[in-house]
Design an enzyme around this catalytic site. Structure first.
Site, short mmCIF file in Angstrom:
data_model
loop_
_atom_site.label_atom_id
_atom_site.label_comp_id
_atom_site.label_asym_id
_atom_site.label_seq_id
_atom_site.Cartn_x
_atom_site.Cartn_y
_atom_site.Cartn_z
N ASP A 165 -14.62 -13.00 88.71
CA ASP A 165 -14.03 -13.75 87.61
C ASP A 165 -12.59 -14.10 87.93
O ASP A 165 -11.96 -13.46 88.79
CB ASP A 165 -14.12 -12.93 86.32
CG ASP A 165 -15.55 -12.85 85.81
OD1 ASP A 165 -16.07 -13.90 85.40
OD2 ASP A 165 -16.14 -11.75 85.83
N HIS A 206 -28.51 -14.73 93.46
CA HIS A 206 -28.37 -15.13 94.86
C HIS A 206 -29.35 -16.22 95.26
O HIS A 206 -29.01 -17.10 96.07
CB HIS A 206 -28.49 -13.90 95.76
CG HIS A 206 -27.36 -12.94 95.56
ND1 HIS A 206 -27.52 -11.72 94.92
CD2 HIS A 206 -26.05 -13.03 95.88
CE1 HIS A 206 -26.35 -11.11 94.86
NE2 HIS A 206 -25.44 -11.88 95.43
N GLN A 266 -8.94 -3.90 95.16
CA GLN A 266 -9.84 -3.76 94.01
C GLN A 266 -10.25 -2.31 93.80
O GLN A 266 -10.20 -1.51 94.72
CB GLN A 266 -11.10 -4.61 94.23
CG GLN A 266 -10.83 -6.10 94.36
CD GLN A 266 -12.00 -6.86 94.95
OE1 GLN A 266 -12.58 -7.68 94.27
NE2 GLN A 266 -12.33 -6.61 96.20
N ASP A 324 -18.84 -17.31 96.15
CA ASP A 324 -19.38 -16.14 95.45
C ASP A 324 -18.20 -15.31 94.96
O ASP A 324 -17.98 -14.18 95.38
CB ASP A 324 -20.28 -15.34 96.39
CG ASP A 324 -20.98 -14.18 95.70
OD1 ASP A 324 -20.96 -14.13 94.47
OD2 ASP A 324 -21.55 -13.33 96.41
#
EC number: 2.5.1.16
Length: 286
Positions: free
Chosen positions: A161, A64, A33, A158
């Site tokens: 996208d 959260h 990433q 968690d």
């Protein structure tokens, strides 16, 4: 990226949000990433992956708290919790507040995210990486849930996208693996985008999860920097009663846990499962 410039999110082509960059703290492309963290006067430290905002110091607590306390208090006696993703440590921080939880396993595909967040987002993890109940596994989430011999009471996905590295966490293979390693009566939750703009994402998740769980639904929260409306969270379990617990039960569990939250409370818990009619209509039509 230079300081005193504008950073534009690239999630949507025709519109979006921008942040003034007061100070770039970190920017590096890892094997998986493109990570950046910068300071902004309005939102504090902002972390983005591949051009999409993941978290900010100003509003992260909403996301959260809702991803953690809704399933844990609905379950009522969760001992073993699995977090998929969550390298910034804030989900872990919230889970560690539940003293009855005995083990917390976090599976993160990118070790670079964890080391980067420990240094640059200390308010997110707040020392939770040092909790003795915590185990970090560097692995692909799909591989882990389909190979592990561990079982869990709550699984929190968690995920980013459904593009790039996060895409696999929206597949049937992942959902089937989560069912495989959930204990009876366990709960799975996952971020599912902003349904007004990403409705297909919610519909796809609902369709796939329904193959493995008898009770599949969504709950919501308003998170300012997840642009475009109300953030949607997927909910899946084979204990249909857990989504419909009385406010008295949730209030008693909340009080017993000794939690002090900035967004979550028992009234929010119940209200979060009320969905807009356009989502009901879309779910009914598929």
């Amino acid at each position: 990226m230079a300081e005193n410039t504008m950073w534009h999110e690239t999630l949507h082509d025709q519109f979006g949000q921008y942040f003034a960059v007061d100070n770039v703290l970190y920017h590096e492309k890892t094997d998986h990433q493109d990570l950046i963290i910068f300071e902004n006067a309005a939102f504090g430290r902002v972390m983005a992956l591949d051009g999409v905002v993941q978290t900010t110091e100003r509003d992260e607590f909403i996301y959260h708290e809702m991803m953690t306390h809704v399933p844990l208090l609905a379950h009522g006696h969760a001992k073993h919790v699995l977090i998929i993703g969550g390298g910034d440590g804030a989900m872990l921080r919230e889970v560690t507040r539940h003293k009855n939880v005995e083990t917390i396993t976090m599976v993160e595909i990118d070790a670079g995210v964890v080391s980067f967040c420990r240094q640059y987002l200390p308010n997110h993890n707040a020392g939770s990486y040092d909790d003795p109940r915590f185990t970090l596994v560097i692995d692909d989430g799909v591989n882990f849930v389909n190979q592990t011999h561990q079982t869990f009471d709550v699984i929190i996905s968690d995920c980013t996208d459904p593009i790039g590295p996060g895409e696999s966490l929206f597949t049937s293979a992942f959902y089937e693996g989560c069912k495989r390693c959930l204990n009876p009566g366990g709960i799975f939750v996952a971020q599912n985008g902003v349904c007004f703009l990403q409705q297909d994402e919610a519909l796809d998740s609902h369709r796939k999860l329904s193959h493995y769980f008898s009770d599949v639904g969504f709950y919501q929260a308003a998170i300012p920097t997840y642009y475009g409306g109300i953030m949607t969270f997927a909910w899946a379990t084979n204990n249909d009663a857990l989504r419909h617990l009385s406010s008295e039960i949730i209030q008693a569990r909340f009080h017993a846990a000794g939690l002090k939250c900035r967004y979550y409370n028992p009234a929010i818990h119940a209200a979060a499962f009320a969905l807009p009619q356009y989502l009901h209509d879309a779910l009914s039509a598929q």
